[in-house]
Design a protein around this motif. Structure first.
Motif, PDB file in Angstrom:
ATOM      1  N   VAL A 146       0.826  -1.210   0.000  1.00 34.83           N
ATOM      2  CA  VAL A 146       0.000   0.000   0.000  1.00 34.83           C
ATOM      3  C   VAL A 146       0.859   1.258   0.000  1.00 34.83           C
ATOM      4  CG1 VAL A 146      -0.176   0.271   2.499  1.00 34.83           C
ATOM      5  CG2 VAL A 146      -2.107   0.953   1.052  1.00 34.83           C
ATOM      6  N   ASP A 147       2.158   1.109   0.253  1.00 35.71           N
ATOM      7  CA  ASP A 147       3.074   2.243   0.399  1.00 35.71           C
ATOM      8  C   ASP A 147       3.816   2.474  -0.921  1.00 35.71           C
ATOM      9  OD1 ASP A 147       4.938   4.121   1.075  1.00 35.71           O
ATOM     10  OD2 ASP A 147       5.592   3.135   2.920  1.00 35.71           O
ATOM     11  N   GLU A 148       3.481   3.581  -1.639  1.00 34.95           N
ATOM     12  CA  GLU A 148       4.103   3.868  -2.932  1.00 34.95           C
ATOM     13  C   GLU A 148       5.601   4.133  -2.795  1.00 34.95           C
ATOM     14  OE1 GLU A 148       3.189   3.611  -5.857  1.00 34.95           O
ATOM     15  OE2 GLU A 148       1.019   3.764  -6.019  1.00 34.95           O
ATOM     16  N   GLU A 149       6.013   4.783  -1.707  1.00 38.05           N
ATOM     17  CA  GLU A 149       7.437   5.091  -1.512  1.00 38.05           C
ATOM     18  C   GLU A 149       8.246   3.807  -1.384  1.00 38.05           C
ATOM     19  OE1 GLU A 149      10.267   7.527   1.664  1.00 38.05           O
ATOM     20  OE2 GLU A 149       8.121   7.961   1.564  1.00 38.05           O
ATOM     21  N   ALA A 150       7.701   2.821  -0.634  1.00 40.23           N
ATOM     22  CA  ALA A 150       8.394   1.534  -0.504  1.00 40.23           C
ATOM     23  C   ALA A 150       8.447   0.815  -1.845  1.00 40.23           C
ATOM     24  CB  ALA A 150       7.696   0.672   0.543  1.00 40.23           C
ATOM     25  N   LEU A 151       7.365   0.891  -2.644  1.00 41.33           N
ATOM     26  CA  LEU A 151       7.344   0.233  -3.950  1.00 41.33           C
ATOM     27  C   LEU A 151       8.376   0.850  -4.886  1.00 41.33           C
ATOM     28  CD1 LEU A 151       3.488  -0.184  -4.508  1.00 41.33           C
ATOM     29  CD2 LEU A 151       5.155  -2.005  -4.118  1.00 41.33           C
ATOM     30  N   THR A 152       8.557   2.159  -4.816  1.00 43.35           N
ATOM     31  CA  THR A 152       9.574   2.812  -5.650  1.00 43.35           C
ATOM     32  C   THR A 152      10.964   2.269  -5.316  1.00 43.35           C
ATOM     33  OG1 THR A 152       8.218   4.813  -5.796  1.00 43.35           O
ATOM     34  CG2 THR A 152      10.573   5.031  -6.267  1.00 43.35           C
ATOM     35  N   HIS A 153      11.242   2.136  -4.015  1.00 45.09           N
ATOM     36  CA  HIS A 153      12.518   1.550  -3.577  1.00 45.09           C
ATOM     37  C   HIS A 153      12.645   0.127  -4.110  1.00 45.09           C
ATOM     38  CE1 HIS A 153      15.344   0.560   0.041  1.00 45.09           C
ATOM     39  NE2 HIS A 153      15.922   0.387  -1.126  1.00 45.09           N
ATOM     40  N   ALA A 154      11.559  -0.654  -4.034  1.00 44.00           N
ATOM     41  CA  ALA A 154      11.597  -2.051  -4.474  1.00 44.00           C
ATOM     42  C   ALA A 154      11.859  -2.148  -5.975  1.00 44.00           C
ATOM     43  CB  ALA A 154      10.281  -2.732  -4.121  1.00 44.00           C
ATOM     44  N   ARG A 155      11.248  -1.265  -6.760  1.00 44.69           N
ATOM     45  CA  ARG A 155      11.445  -1.322  -8.215  1.00 44.69           C
ATOM     46  C   ARG A 155      12.890  -1.028  -8.603  1.00 44.69           C
ATOM     47  NH1 ARG A 155       6.305   1.619  -8.054  1.00 44.69           N
ATOM     48  NH2 ARG A 155       4.613   0.211  -8.705  1.00 44.69           N
ATOM     49  N   HIS A 156      13.572  -0.176  -7.837  1.00 44.66           N
ATOM     50  CA  HIS A 156      14.983   0.111  -8.138  1.00 44.66           C
ATOM     51  C   HIS A 156      15.865  -1.112  -7.909  1.00 44.66           C
ATOM     52  CE1 HIS A 156      14.236   4.684  -7.456  1.00 44.66           C
ATOM     53  NE2 HIS A 156      13.910   4.294  -8.676  1.00 44.66           N
ATOM     54  N   ALA A 157      15.448  -2.003  -7.003  1.00 42.83           N
ATOM     55  CA  ALA A 157      16.155  -3.283  -6.759  1.00 42.83           C
ATOM     56  C   ALA A 157      17.614  -3.064  -6.395  1.00 42.83           C
ATOM     57  CB  ALA A 157      16.034  -4.203  -7.973  1.00 42.83           C
ATOM     58  N   SER A 158      17.898  -1.998  -5.662  1.00 39.53           N
ATOM     59  CA  SER A 158      19.278  -1.658  -5.286  1.00 39.53           C
ATOM     60  C   SER A 158      19.392  -1.669  -3.761  1.00 39.53           C
ATOM     61  CB  SER A 158      19.640  -0.279  -5.846  1.00 39.53           C
ATOM     62  OG  SER A 158      20.927   0.107  -5.417  1.00 39.53           O
ATOM     63  N   TYR A 159      20.385  -2.421  -3.237  1.00 35.12           N
ATOM     64  CA  TYR A 159      20.507  -2.610  -1.791  1.00 35.12           C
ATOM     65  C   TYR A 159      21.968  -2.454  -1.350  1.00 35.12           C
ATOM     66  CZ  TYR A 159      15.883  -4.554  -2.527  1.00 35.12           C
ATOM     67  OH  TYR A 159      14.563  -4.709  -2.878  1.00 35.12           O
ATOM     68  N   GLY A 160      22.130  -1.977  -0.110  1.00 32.78           N
ATOM     69  CA  GLY A 160      23.463  -1.807   0.448  1.00 32.78           C
ATOM     70  C   GLY A 160      23.948  -3.066   1.157  1.00 32.78           C
ATOM     71  N   GLU A 161      25.197  -3.020   1.614  1.00 34.38           N
ATOM     72  CA  GLU A 161      25.799  -4.167   2.279  1.00 34.38           C
ATOM     73  C   GLU A 161      24.986  -4.592   3.503  1.00 34.38           C
ATOM     74  OE1 GLU A 161      28.262  -6.003   1.499  1.00 34.38           O
ATOM     75  OE2 GLU A 161      29.212  -4.926  -0.158  1.00 34.38           O
ATOM     76  N   ARG A 162      24.528  -3.632   4.263  1.00 33.47           N
ATOM     77  CA  ARG A 162      23.799  -3.946   5.493  1.00 33.47           C
ATOM     78  C   ARG A 162      22.486  -4.666   5.190  1.00 33.47           C
ATOM     79  NH1 ARG A 162      21.408   0.633   9.505  1.00 33.47           N
ATOM     80  NH2 ARG A 162      20.187  -0.736  10.825  1.00 33.47           N
ATOM     81  N   GLU A 163      21.798  -4.248   4.101  1.00 28.18           N
ATOM     82  CA  GLU A 163      20.518  -4.871   3.751  1.00 28.18           C
ATOM     83  C   GLU A 163      20.705  -6.293   3.238  1.00 28.18           C
ATOM     84  OE1 GLU A 163      17.883  -1.192   2.141  1.00 28.18           O
ATOM     85  OE2 GLU A 163      19.856  -1.438   1.218  1.00 28.18           O
ATOM     86  N   LEU A 164      21.892  -6.630   2.767  1.00 29.39           N
ATOM     87  CA  LEU A 164      22.142  -7.965   2.214  1.00 29.39           C
ATOM     88  C   LEU A 164      22.771  -8.912   3.231  1.00 29.39           C
ATOM     89  CD1 LEU A 164      23.501  -7.033  -1.326  1.00 29.39           C
ATOM     90  CD2 LEU A 164      21.326  -8.107  -0.800  1.00 29.39           C
TER      91      LEU A 164
END
Length: 615
Positions: A146-164
């Motif tokens: 339901v959160d458009e801002e989170a979906l935008t982040h998800a579509r970029h599919a880019s993550y940092g070392e900490r997130e991985l």
């Protein structure tokens, strides 16, 4: 805190405003945790009542994002709860693929995907099971939030070392590509993951889903909304489809639509269900196939019907009351005078339930009908509950003779069910609070860990910044000394400039002739005392005005061609005589000398008009 109204009502006004202005419906969320998070955001912006906070939302568009981020915590991660994901990869996905053909498509839904880690975890799990090519050909992963801002982040599919951190190194190397200091999910596999906005409470579910993953999302909803969402999940799944929930969630009262596969890891399968077996309850003619003769059979039937403990009436094919037993007579106030009357003329036709439509349906469809949850309010505060069964009476020649109507009194059972439902609500409410507390504790723990790491990083950055500030301070001190020298020089130059201006002003004032200085736009930039005496216009009235807009006795329009030549030619100098009227109203002939005003580079920079009466 006081809103000037009921605090709960003020809070509901905030929810209503969010729904009307942005389409976010939070009315199905648990009130205790929802109120706590809204109050937390209000405290952060320094507002203590709901009316003022709605005003704040109306004038600050960015506040919506901050509020939604507070409400929708969006705590997620790759392969969150490793034990459950290991079971999914080792048992559930292989079984799911084995139950389908080698070319059958596989549809997966990640509901409440937040910033996409869960969706890409599913992509990696299915790719490991199928291989890259078969995954791209067969699998579609629908990831919604339901959160458009989170979906935008998800579509970029880019993550940092900490997130991985939750992804094994071999999978990072296999499925992620370095990009600007971060890690981007492989583009060829990314095309199989489709992101879109979906409100689980309001929007229609995606259909024909084989695996539905919704982890630690239901826990934010109240019991009623959870039931609604789970029925939508049941509709979305194909037969024997799998539902994968979070460890903080349980299905207490929905066992009829989902069967547990692994209760500990919160994996369930869509229940096949069983169709309600209504049957065709028809009564055929009594078969006279007896070896002995039973005397008084008609009287025996009549007494047995009358003595039945359940209220029962029979109407003919023409909707005429034919029979009513003692229970029906006592319960509905029927008597011998009512037998033979049309059903429509009796109170029984509409009380306790409208019967005529059901009777006609049972007769037309030649099948038994069951009408449940019939309430009859007999006295204030006293109700009876019935389940009404209607059975068509069909003769041996297949003709419908009438309809039997039986009223089963289920009041006692209903009260027990109400008591049980109340107890279940109390139990579910307590369990929901435990779920919410557990999730919030987990979230708080993760946030605290994150905060500690961020503080350590910030401390290092502050130390580095402090060193840089010391260096900058020394440089600024040196610069400050230089600025003081420059400032002193400018002050001296300013004094010199003031002296020059005073000198020029004294020259203009001393000239008896009228002097007007124009800029390249023919606007007055200097107007001496001689011009004031000649034309009766003060200096402050003339400066800044266009020459042609001056209301003086001099025909300024006749001067325009001369002035234009002076503005075009830096060496221009000419003299003209014009008839004019001075400030005293007398006619005079004025001699006007016009020359170009040159800049330091020799270019025309304006015009100078020197005027004095001739003679």
């Amino acid at each position: 805190m006081s809103d000037g109204q009921d605090p709960d009502r003020g809070f509901e006004d905030v929810l209503r405003y969010l729904k009307e202005s942005r389409g976010f419906d939070f009315t199905g969320y648990k009130r205790t945790s929802l109120m706590r998070r809204v109050r937390h955001r209000m405290n952060e912006v320094g507002i203590d009542n709901h009316v003022d906070y709605i005003d704040h939302l109306q004038v600050n568009a960015d506040e919506f994002s901050a509020l939604f981020n507070t409400i929708l915590i969006n705590v997620t991660g790759f392969f969150r709860d490793p034990d459950a994901w290991d079971h999914l990869r080792a048992e559930i996905i292989p079984t799911l693929l084995a139950e389908r053909g080698p070319d059958d498509p596989v549809r997966v839904w990640s509901a409440g995907c937040a910033s996409g880690e869960e969706a890409y975890s599913l992509a990696m799990a299915f790719t490991e099971a199928l291989g890259v090519e078969r995954f791209r050909q067969r699998v579609k992963i629908y990831a919604t939030d339901v959160d458009e801002e989170a979906l935008t982040h998800a579509r970029h599919a880019s993550y940092g070392e900490r997130e991985l951190q939750g992804v094994p190194p071999e999978l990072v190397a296999k499925y992620f590509e370095p990009l600007n200091g971060r890690h981007a999910f492989r583009k060829d596999l990314r095309r199989s993951v489709i992101f879109g906005r979906n409100d689980l409470v309001q929007d229609a579910p995606i259909s024909r889903i084989d695996l539905l993953v919704c982890r630690n999302t239901l826990m934010y909803f109240n019991q009623e909304t959870q039931a609604k969402v789970l029925h939508r999940f049941h509709f979305a799944l194909v037969p024997r489809g799998v539902l994968f929930l979070g460890k903080a969630e349980m299905l207490l009262s929905h066992g009829r639509i989902f069967d547990p596969i692994d209760l500990k890891r919160r994996v369930f399968r869509k229940s096949a269900g069983s169709a309600a077996g209504g049957g065709h309850f028809v009564t055929h003619a009594f078969v006279q196939d007896r070896r002995i003769d039973v005397g008084g059979l008609d009287q025996l039937r009549e007494l047995a019907f009358s003595a039945s403990p359940v209220a029962q009436v029979v109407v003919t094919g023409d909707d005429v009351l034919a029979l009513a037993n003692q229970q029906a007579e006592t319960l509905f106030g029927l008597g011998a005078r009512d037998v033979g009357r049309p059903l429509r003329d009796l109170d029984l036709s509409y009380r306790p339930v409208e019967l005529r439509g059901h009777v006609e349906q049972a007769r037309a469809e030649r099948r038994a009908l069951r009408v449940k949850d019939v309430e009859w309010l007999r006295t204030p505060g006293g109700s009876l509950w019935f389940e009404v069964h209607l059975n068509p009476l069909i003769a041996s020649d297949n003709a419908v003779l009438g309809v039997s109507i039986v009223f089963h009194d289920v009041t006692a059972a209903r009260r027990l069910l109400d008591d049980l439902e109340y107890a279940n609500r109390q139990l579910e409410s307590a369990y929901e609070e435990l779920q919410s507390t557990n999730e919030e504790l987990e979230t708080t723990n993760e946030e605290l860990q994150s905060t500690v790491e961020e503080l350590e990083t910030t401390n290092e950055e502050l130390q580095s910044t402090n060193e840089e500030l010391e260096t900058m301070n020394e440089e600024l001190q040196s610069t400050n000394d230089e600025l003081q020298v420059i400032n002193e020089t400018l002050r001296e130059r300013s004094l010199e400039l003031d002296q020059v201006n005073e000198f020029l002003e004294s020259i203009l004032t001393s000239l008896r002739a009228g002097v007007i200085v124009l800029d390249v736009g023919m606007r007055v930039i200097a107007w001496n005392r001689g011009a004031e005496e000649l034309w009766g216009v003060r200096r402050d009235e003339a400066e800044g005005e266009h020459l042609l807009d001056l209301d003086i006795g001099l025909p300024v329009a006749d001067l325009r061609p001369v002035v234009r030549q002076a503005l075009a030619d830096a060496s221009f100098l000419t003299e003209v005589k014009l008839d004019a009227i001075n400030r005293k109203g007398r006619e005079v002939v004025v001699r006007v000398v016009c020359s170009s005003l040159r800049s330091n580079s020799g270019e025309p920079n304006g015009a100078i008009l020197v005027m004095e009466p001739n003679g």
